[in-house]
Structures are given as structure tokens and as C-alpha cells.
Design a protein around this motif. Structure first.
Motif, PDB file in Angstrom:
ATOM      1  N   PRO A  58      24.700 -32.214  17.922  1.00 33.63           N
ATOM      2  CA  PRO A  58      23.556 -32.106  18.831  1.00 33.63           C
ATOM      3  C   PRO A  58      23.840 -31.251  20.067  1.00 33.63           C
ATOM      4  O   PRO A  58      24.962 -31.231  20.574  1.00 33.63           O
ATOM      5  N   GLU A 104       9.261 -26.054  16.929  1.00 35.69           N
ATOM      6  CA  GLU A 104       9.385 -24.819  17.712  1.00 35.69           C
ATOM      7  C   GLU A 104       8.017 -24.389  18.244  1.00 35.69           C
ATOM      8  O   GLU A 104       6.974 -24.931  17.848  1.00 35.69           O
ATOM      9  N   VAL A 143      15.933 -28.801  11.095  1.00 41.69           N
ATOM     10  CA  VAL A 143      16.799 -29.924  11.482  1.00 41.69           C
ATOM     11  C   VAL A 143      16.009 -31.220  11.336  1.00 41.69           C
ATOM     12  O   VAL A 143      14.827 -31.301  11.691  1.00 41.69           O
ATOM     13  N   PHE A 181      15.542 -22.419  11.161  1.00 37.23           N
ATOM     14  CA  PHE A 181      16.640 -23.388  11.082  1.00 37.23           C
ATOM     15  C   PHE A 181      16.041 -24.791  11.150  1.00 37.23           C
ATOM     16  O   PHE A 181      15.567 -25.240  12.198  1.00 37.23           O
ATOM     17  N   ASN A 224      12.763 -30.736  14.299  1.00 40.78           N
ATOM     18  CA  ASN A 224      12.557 -29.796  15.398  1.00 40.78           C
ATOM     19  C   ASN A 224      11.153 -29.207  15.318  1.00 40.78           C
ATOM     20  O   ASN A 224      10.592 -28.991  14.233  1.00 40.78           O
ATOM     21  N   SER A 240      13.176 -19.578  14.231  1.00 42.05           N
ATOM     22  CA  SER A 240      14.606 -19.585  13.876  1.00 42.05           C
ATOM     23  C   SER A 240      14.813 -19.773  12.375  1.00 42.05           C
ATOM     24  O   SER A 240      15.853 -19.414  11.845  1.00 42.05           O
ATOM     25  N   CYS A 287      14.069 -30.300  20.052  1.00 43.09           N
ATOM     26  CA  CYS A 287      15.007 -30.567  18.961  1.00 43.09           C
ATOM     27  C   CYS A 287      14.638 -31.850  18.215  1.00 43.09           C
ATOM     28  O   CYS A 287      14.018 -32.762  18.769  1.00 43.09           O
ATOM     29  N   ALA A 288      15.113 -31.920  16.978  1.00 46.98           N
ATOM     30  CA  ALA A 288      14.873 -33.077  16.105  1.00 46.98           C
ATOM     31  C   ALA A 288      15.334 -34.388  16.750  1.00 46.98           C
ATOM     32  O   ALA A 288      14.652 -35.409  16.659  1.00 46.98           O
ATOM     33  N   GLU A 289      16.471 -34.357  17.394  1.00 47.56           N
ATOM     34  CA  GLU A 289      17.051 -35.581  17.977  1.00 47.56           C
ATOM     35  C   GLU A 289      16.137 -36.153  19.058  1.00 47.56           C
ATOM     36  O   GLU A 289      15.950 -37.366  19.157  1.00 47.56           O
ATOM     37  N   THR A 349      10.460 -25.256  22.626  1.00 51.50           N
ATOM     38  CA  THR A 349      10.977 -25.918  21.412  1.00 51.50           C
ATOM     39  C   THR A 349      11.624 -27.261  21.746  1.00 51.50           C
ATOM     40  O   THR A 349      12.320 -27.394  22.746  1.00 51.50           O
TER      41      THR A 349
HETATM   42  N1  THU Z   1      17.962 -27.735  16.914  1.00 53.44           N
HETATM   43  C1  THU Z   1      17.763 -29.070  16.702  1.00 53.44           C
HETATM   44  O1  THU Z   1      16.653 -29.497  16.379  1.00 53.44           O
HETATM   45  N2  THU Z   1      18.817 -29.903  16.873  1.00 53.44           N
HETATM   46  C2  THU Z   1      20.086 -29.503  17.133  1.00 53.44           C
HETATM   47  O2  THU Z   1      20.982 -30.337  17.209  1.00 53.44           O
HETATM   48  C3  THU Z   1      20.390 -28.083  17.305  1.00 53.44           C
HETATM   49  C4  THU Z   1      19.218 -27.179  17.363  1.00 53.44           C
HETATM   50  C5  THU Z   1      16.861 -26.801  16.655  1.00 53.44           C
HETATM   51  C6  THU Z   1      16.220 -26.153  17.833  1.00 53.44           C
HETATM   52  C7  THU Z   1      15.632 -24.897  17.214  1.00 53.44           C
HETATM   53  O3  THU Z   1      14.373 -25.211  16.647  1.00 53.44           O
HETATM   54  C8  THU Z   1      16.588 -24.566  16.086  1.00 53.44           C
HETATM   55  O4  THU Z   1      17.335 -25.741  15.830  1.00 53.44           O
HETATM   56  C9  THU Z   1      17.529 -23.414  16.371  1.00 53.44           C
HETATM   57  O5  THU Z   1      18.157 -23.584  17.585  1.00 53.44           O
END
Ligand code: THU
Length: 131
Positions: free
Chosen positions: A86, A47, A29, A27, A45, A25, A56-58, A54
Motif C-alpha cells: 500500500p 481513478e 487493485v 492498473f 481503485n 493507469s 486507492c482500493a485500500e 484518484t
Molecule cells: N493504487 C491502489 O489502489 N492501491 C495501491 O496500493 C497502489 C496504487 C492505485 C492508484 C491508481 O489508480 C493505480 O493504482 C496506479 O497508481
């Protein structure tokens, strides 16, 4: 939470965001969770080539905190560019430990706090297991 602690939490989220493994992604986080003893637990995060794996960071941050023996939390900061709220899965996981947790949404581009909300606002009527 003091103003200094809030700033530290935001900086921790911004710093750990740089460790994100997000080649798909792109992206990044970062999440930083302040516990009731003043310690900060971090996550980014992670992936996978099999996209659905994958995490998520949280959820990485909460896993790190629980593994460190902490289950009472004061606030979480989440940093991304642009700032994000989130996902539903992370809301349920965060609410397990802290249904009223303050949530700080941080814009990684400007390093600034753009919104302050709470888990109660983000996940009203969460699922609770009652046997
Ligand atoms: N992602 C997070 O880590 N936290 C969020 O609150 C939203 C999404 C990550 C998951 C994935 O690796 C990327 O952002 C794109 O969705």
C-alpha cells in the motif's frame, strides 16, 4: 483468522479488483478487509480524469467498513498484478484504525499470496494526533 477466512479474504480482493475504474493507469487493485465480526469489506481503485482525485482500493475498503459501522479489523488482502504494497497515504489511513494489522499482498496473475507483512512494519512511527 482461520485458513478458510484467509482464503476468502484473498478471493474477495481478487474479485473486487475486477471492478476497478482504472482507465488511465490500467492498473487494477482490489482490497478486502476482514473485521472482528467476520465480515469482509471491499474496495477497488477509482481513478479520475483529474488524476490527483484518484482513490486507492485500500481507502475505498476502509471507508466502506467504517460506513458499515466496523472499526476493528483482523487483516487486509490487497490484490494487483504484480502484487503491490500500500502507498504511504493508505498506510496512514489504515494505521488510524489498525496499527498492527496483518497485510496480505496477493499476485492477481497467479492468485497467490506473495508476502505477509503488518502495518507496524509498513509504517513505523506513524503520525498520531495528540492535543
Ligand atoms: N493504487 C491502489 O489502489 N492501491 C495501491 O496500493 C497502489 C496504487 C492505485 C492508484 C491508481 O489508480 C493505480 O493504482 C496506479 O497508481
Amino acid at each position: 483468522m482461520t485458513v478458510a477466512q484467509q482464503q476468502q479474504l484473498i478471493e474477495a480482493a481478487l474479485a473486487v479488483r475486477q471492478q476497478a475504474h482504472a482507465p488511465y493507469s490500467k492498473f487494477l487493485v482490489g482490497a478486502a478487509l476482514l473485521d472482528d465480526q467476520g465480515a469482509i469489506h471491499i474496495g477497488c481503485n477509482v481513478e479520475n480524469a483529474s488524476y490527483g482525485l484518484t482513490i486507492c482500493a485500500e481507502r475505498v475498503a476502509i471507508g466502506a467498513a467504517v460506513a458499515a459501522g466496523r472499526r476493528r479489523f483482523v487483516a487486509i488482502a490487497i490484490a494487483a498484478d504484480p502484487a503491490v504494497s500500500p502507498c504511504g497515504a493508505c498506510r496512514q489511513v489504515l494505521a488510524e484504525f489498525a496499527p498492527n494489522l496483518p497485510v496480505l499482498l496477493v499476485d492477481a496473475n497467479t492468485s497467490s499470496l506473495v508476502k505477509e507483512t503488518t502495518m507496524a512494519e509498513l509504517l513505523p512511527l506513524r503520525f498520531e494526533f495528540r492535543s
